[in-house]
Motif scaffolding. Structure first.
Motif, PDB file in Angstrom:
ATOM      1  N   LYS A  99      13.428  60.538  50.192  1.00  6.46           N
ATOM      2  CA  LYS A  99      13.731  60.369  48.872  1.00  6.46           C
ATOM      3  C   LYS A  99      12.343  60.423  48.199  1.00  6.46           C
ATOM      4  N   MET A 152      12.328  54.292  51.424  1.00  2.00           N
ATOM      5  CA  MET A 152      12.545  55.603  50.556  1.00  2.00           C
ATOM      6  C   MET A 152      12.045  56.836  51.109  1.00  2.00           C
ATOM      7  N   ASP A 157      18.742  58.483  44.181  1.00  3.21           N
ATOM      8  CA  ASP A 157      17.974  59.547  43.992  1.00  3.21           C
ATOM      9  C   ASP A 157      16.394  59.561  44.056  1.00  3.21           C
TER      10      ASP A 157
END
Length: 345
Positions: free
Chosen positions: A272, A267, A254
């Protein structure tokens, strides 16, 4: 290198839109291949083994291979002596690179590195996109690096994580527990303190560690300094040794928290949220890509003690890197980290 290769891949999207019939090749180191392997804007990946440059015969064979490709344009983002020689030997009529005293002769046009970003994209993006001004000045300036992962691959790793005990109904955090070198690694005791803060703020969060294989002992040492509650939320034994496996784990996370570096860039390319800690020797405005203070946040000692960096040359900071890191106490980061986590509990 992974961050460099990933970030430079934005040029292919811009070039493809401008020159839809062009054939676009990307020369990369083999270990960086997974971050660009499925990029739809790249026609061909050419892998360059670093050992080639140390062997005159192999290097000459490689140069001949490049020349036979008959390139019209070569863009050398690396702009080192080895890549400059490749650019020159290619025979391309247009060779673009960055202005350096020892490489400018290899190129037909050079560009100066910018010192201050003009947009939220950051210097790493802006320095790369400016080379496209050799064609015209209307290229988009806000392209973002993207990693292309299939939903099937992501789902397969999702199931793998669940089998390993991860509850994907709760937040899953990828932690860059160590940097690529000691010079880029936040002190371990400080990192342990912040990991405790993460679990205090988000008690249901689960954490995966990212580190290089030979850094396992260091990573374990930081784990051991965490509180028992924090340790229970860290899946230390979930580790992917391949870059592709790591990216698939990231795709199921997450958010990112930890040292700034290739993992943080991966990421971001997966869209993200990220919270990155910069090394004192690195200029924050270079790798602070698309920082908005909410989805993407980063911290640097200069944010808190700017006077330390006003007159000191970079080489001085490098010598004092360990001392400067000690000044970036975790208590200074706590408020920013807390505000960041509020959106992702």
């Amino acid at each position: 290198m992974i961050g460099d290769v990933l970030t430079s891949s934005i040029l292919f999207e811009a070039l493809r839109k401008e020159f839809p019939k062009a054939e676009l090749h990307y020369l990369i180191y083999p270990h960086t291949k997974p971050v660009v392997e499925n990029n739809p804007f790249i026609d061909k990946l050419i892998e360059y083994d670093p050992g080639i440059g140390k062997d005159p015969i192999r290097f000459l064979k490689f140069l001949n291979f490049i020349r036979k490709e008959s390139y019209t344009v070569v863009i050398d983002i690396y702009s080192k002596i080895s890549s400059g020689i490749i650019a020159k030997y290619s025979g391309a009529s247009i060779r673009l690179g960055f202005q350096k005293n020892y490489t400018h002769a290899f190129y037909t046009q050079t560009f100066n590195y910018k010192e201050k970003p003009e947009t939220q994209a950051g210097l790493a993006i802006e320095n790369r996109t400016q080379v496209l001004e050799a064609f015209h000045k209307n290229f988009p300036r806000d392209l973002k690096p993207k990693i292309h992962i299939s939903s099937e691959e992501k789902e397969n790793f999702r199931k793998k994580l669940e089998k390993q005990g991860v509850n994907l109904e709760h937040p899953l955090i990828m932690c860059g527990i160590l940097g690529s070198s000691a010079m880029k690694t936040y002190p371990g005791n400080y990192m342990a303190f912040l990991l405790d803060e993460v679990i205090k703020q988000a008690p249901k969060a689960q954490i995966l560690f990212n580190y290089l294989p030979w850094q396992k002992t260091e990573a374990k040492n930081i784990y051991n300094q965490c509180k028992t509650k924090t340790q229970s939320q860290i899946f230390f034994n979930i580790y992917e040794s391949s870059l592709n496996g790591f990216m698939l784990n990231c795709a199921n996370c997450d958010l990112y928290f930890g040292n700034e570096g290739g993992a943080a860039n991966i990421m971001k390319a997966l869209d993200k949220p990220t919270f990155s800690i910069h090394s004192p020797i690195i200029k924050k405005n270079y790798w602070a890509i698309y920082e908005d203070g909410e989805k993407h946040v980063s911290v640097h000692l200069e944010d808190f003690q700017p006077q330390l960096f006003k007159t000191c040359p970079r080489r001085y900071n490098k010598k004092l890197n360990t001392t400067l890191y000690q000044k970036l106490k975790p208590e200074l980061l706590s408020l920013k980290l807390s505000n960041f986590l509020k959106n992702f509990k």
